[in-house]
Design a protein around this motif. Structure first.
Motif, PDB file in Angstrom:
ATOM      1  N   ILE A 151      -6.684 -17.841   1.158  1.00  0.00           N
ATOM      2  CA  ILE A 151      -5.922 -18.864   0.441  1.00  0.00           C
ATOM      3  C   ILE A 151      -5.604 -19.975   1.430  1.00  0.00           C
ATOM      4  N   ASN A 152      -6.099 -21.169   1.133  1.00  0.00           N
ATOM      5  CA  ASN A 152      -5.925 -22.304   2.050  1.00  0.00           C
ATOM      6  C   ASN A 152      -6.259 -21.911   3.489  1.00  0.00           C
ATOM      7  N   GLU A 153      -7.429 -21.250   3.633  1.00  0.00           N
ATOM      8  CA  GLU A 153      -7.968 -20.876   4.947  1.00  0.00           C
ATOM      9  C   GLU A 153      -7.210 -19.762   5.651  1.00  0.00           C
ATOM     10  N   LYS A 154      -6.257 -19.112   4.985  1.00  0.00           N
ATOM     11  CA  LYS A 154      -5.548 -17.982   5.592  1.00  0.00           C
ATOM     12  C   LYS A 154      -5.877 -16.728   4.805  1.00  0.00           C
ATOM     13  N   TRP A 155      -5.921 -15.580   5.505  1.00  0.00           N
ATOM     14  CA  TRP A 155      -6.310 -14.313   4.883  1.00  0.00           C
ATOM     15  C   TRP A 155      -5.128 -13.591   4.269  1.00  0.00           C
ATOM     16  N   TYR A 156      -5.345 -13.025   3.078  1.00  0.00           N
ATOM     17  CA  TYR A 156      -4.320 -12.268   2.359  1.00  0.00           C
ATOM     18  C   TYR A 156      -4.902 -10.958   1.850  1.00  0.00           C
ATOM     19  N   GLU A 157      -4.065  -9.935   1.829  1.00  0.00           N
ATOM     20  CA  GLU A 157      -4.450  -8.650   1.256  1.00  0.00           C
ATOM     21  C   GLU A 157      -3.589  -8.423   0.016  1.00  0.00           C
ATOM     22  N   HIS A 158      -4.230  -7.984  -1.067  1.00  0.00           N
ATOM     23  CA  HIS A 158      -3.512  -7.674  -2.305  1.00  0.00           C
ATOM     24  C   HIS A 158      -3.357  -6.167  -2.414  1.00  0.00           C
ATOM     25  N   GLU A 159      -2.172  -5.700  -2.799  1.00  0.00           N
ATOM     26  CA  GLU A 159      -1.918  -4.264  -2.947  1.00  0.00           C
ATOM     27  C   GLU A 159      -1.237  -3.984  -4.275  1.00  0.00           C
ATOM     28  N   GLY A 160      -1.746  -2.987  -4.971  1.00  0.00           N
ATOM     29  CA  GLY A 160      -1.111  -2.514  -6.194  1.00  0.00           C
ATOM     30  C   GLY A 160      -0.487  -1.158  -5.958  1.00  0.00           C
ATOM     31  N   HIS A 161       0.086  -0.587  -7.016  1.00  0.00           N
ATOM     32  CA  HIS A 161       0.716   0.730  -6.886  1.00  0.00           C
ATOM     33  C   HIS A 161       0.510   1.517  -8.175  1.00  0.00           C
ATOM     34  N   ARG A 162       0.609   2.840  -8.041  1.00  0.00           N
ATOM     35  CA  ARG A 162       0.419   3.708  -9.202  1.00  0.00           C
ATOM     36  C   ARG A 162       1.516   4.754  -9.329  1.00  0.00           C
ATOM     37  N   THR A 163       2.650   4.553  -8.670  1.00  0.00           N
ATOM     38  CA  THR A 163       3.711   5.544  -8.743  1.00  0.00           C
ATOM     39  C   THR A 163       4.933   4.927  -9.409  1.00  0.00           C
ATOM     40  N   SER A 164       5.762   5.759 -10.018  1.00  0.00           N
ATOM     41  CA  SER A 164       6.995   5.221 -10.605  1.00  0.00           C
ATOM     42  C   SER A 164       8.164   5.366  -9.631  1.00  0.00           C
ATOM     43  N   ASN A 165       7.880   5.879  -8.424  1.00  0.00           N
ATOM     44  CA  ASN A 165       8.894   5.850  -7.365  1.00  0.00           C
ATOM     45  C   ASN A 165       8.731   4.487  -6.682  1.00  0.00           C
ATOM     46  N   TYR A 166       9.507   3.507  -7.158  1.00  0.00           N
ATOM     47  CA  TYR A 166       9.233   2.117  -6.773  1.00  0.00           C
ATOM     48  C   TYR A 166       9.547   1.809  -5.322  1.00  0.00           C
ATOM     49  N   LYS A 167      10.548   2.492  -4.758  1.00  0.00           N
ATOM     50  CA  LYS A 167      10.816   2.253  -3.329  1.00  0.00           C
ATOM     51  C   LYS A 167       9.646   2.747  -2.498  1.00  0.00           C
ATOM     52  N   ARG A 168       9.096   3.918  -2.869  1.00  0.00           N
ATOM     53  CA  ARG A 168       7.925   4.425  -2.159  1.00  0.00           C
ATOM     54  C   ARG A 168       6.729   3.499  -2.381  1.00  0.00           C
ATOM     55  N   ALA A 169       6.549   3.060  -3.634  1.00  0.00           N
ATOM     56  CA  ALA A 169       5.432   2.156  -3.944  1.00  0.00           C
ATOM     57  C   ALA A 169       5.525   0.896  -3.088  1.00  0.00           C
ATOM     58  N   PHE A 170       6.724   0.332  -3.005  1.00  0.00           N
ATOM     59  CA  PHE A 170       6.923  -0.888  -2.213  1.00  0.00           C
ATOM     60  C   PHE A 170       6.557  -0.638  -0.747  1.00  0.00           C
ATOM     61  N   GLY A 171       7.053   0.478  -0.195  1.00  0.00           N
ATOM     62  CA  GLY A 171       6.749   0.814   1.201  1.00  0.00           C
ATOM     63  C   GLY A 171       5.262   1.018   1.422  1.00  0.00           C
ATOM     64  N   ASN A 172       4.614   1.724   0.494  1.00  0.00           N
ATOM     65  CA  ASN A 172       3.174   1.975   0.615  1.00  0.00           C
ATOM     66  C   ASN A 172       2.371   0.684   0.546  1.00  0.00           C
ATOM     67  N   MET A 173       2.763  -0.227  -0.361  1.00  0.00           N
ATOM     68  CA  MET A 173       2.027  -1.501  -0.466  1.00  0.00           C
ATOM     69  C   MET A 173       2.139  -2.270   0.845  1.00  0.00           C
ATOM     70  N   LEU A 174       3.324  -2.275   1.452  1.00  0.00           N
ATOM     71  CA  LEU A 174       3.473  -2.952   2.747  1.00  0.00           C
ATOM     72  C   LEU A 174       2.620  -2.248   3.799  1.00  0.00           C
ATOM     73  N   ASN A 175       2.718  -0.908   3.874  1.00  0.00           N
ATOM     74  CA  ASN A 175       1.956  -0.154   4.886  1.00  0.00           C
ATOM     75  C   ASN A 175       0.464  -0.442   4.786  1.00  0.00           C
ATOM     76  N   HIS A 176      -0.084  -0.308   3.588  1.00  0.00           N
ATOM     77  CA  HIS A 176      -1.530  -0.497   3.407  1.00  0.00           C
ATOM     78  C   HIS A 176      -1.934  -1.952   3.614  1.00  0.00           C
ATOM     79  N   GLY A 177      -1.167  -2.865   3.041  1.00  0.00           N
ATOM     80  CA  GLY A 177      -1.508  -4.282   3.144  1.00  0.00           C
ATOM     81  C   GLY A 177      -1.504  -4.790   4.564  1.00  0.00           C
ATOM     82  N   LEU A 178      -0.505  -4.368   5.336  1.00  0.00           N
ATOM     83  CA  LEU A 178      -0.364  -4.887   6.700  1.00  0.00           C
ATOM     84  C   LEU A 178      -1.440  -4.370   7.637  1.00  0.00           C
ATOM     85  N   LYS A 179      -2.201  -3.360   7.225  1.00  0.00           N
ATOM     86  CA  LYS A 179      -3.341  -2.935   8.039  1.00  0.00           C
ATOM     87  C   LYS A 179      -4.483  -3.937   7.940  1.00  0.00           C
ATOM     88  N   GLN A 180      -4.509  -4.702   6.851  1.00  0.00           N
ATOM     89  CA  GLN A 180      -5.597  -5.650   6.593  1.00  0.00           C
ATOM     90  C   GLN A 180      -5.232  -7.083   6.979  1.00  0.00           C
TER      91      GLN A 180
END
Length: 156
Positions: A77-106
């Motif tokens: 996006i405008n020459e900068k790299w972004y990673e998109h992360e979704g979630h499949r759990t209804s434990n939203y705090k865990r989902a939020f943490g997992n999306m950050l963990n996985h996304g920040l690896k990319q």
């Protein structure tokens, strides 16, 4: 060779090597259109698992020499790299943490799918991670109606 179309004040470029049958293709195109609506130039790039070096460099060459070399973030996006992360759990705090963990690896810039947590909670979590040494430049949350910027590192 790439498929380019204008969307609002911005534009979306779909790299010729992108497979429209990828499981997350529609979601990424939706995200791309949202950013283009805000005036951005967004490029969808191909998934490359064990790509040959030449093909990888053609798309991700500017990641060479960075901590993300060898990674394949989802969007530019405008020459900068972004990673998109979704979630499949209804434990939203865990989902939020997992999306950050996985996304920040990319990438240090991530776009997460909406979770029903308060912005204050999410912003505190992001700041805590930065204090713990995580490299985070931007965090966006995609909702049904648009994009919410949860965090953006201030320019020095």
């Amino acid at each position: 060779k790439s498929n380019t179309f204008n969307h609002g004040p911005g534009k979306v470029i779909i790299n010729e090597m992108v497979d429209p049958n990828d499981s997350d293709y529609e979601e990424l195109e939706r995200v791309a259109r949202m950013f283009a609506q805000e005036g951005a130039t967004v490029e969808l790039v191909p998934k490359m698992t064990r790509a040959n070096r030449f093909k990888y460099d053609c798309v991700y060459g500017d990641l060479r020499g960075t901590k993300y070399e060898g990674k394949c973030p989802d969007l530019r996006i405008n020459e900068k790299w972004y990673e998109h992360e979704g979630h499949r759990t209804s434990n939203y705090k865990r989902a939020f943490g997992n999306m950050l963990n996985h996304g920040l690896k990319q990438s240090s810039r991530i776009i997460i799918e909406e979770v029903p947590l308060t912005e204050a909670f999410m912003k505190r979590s992001i700041i805590n991670r930065i204090y713990q040494g995580a490299l985070i430049d931007e965090v966006w949350m995609k909702t049904n109606t648009g994009l919410i910027l949860l965090y953006k590192k201030s320019e020095e």
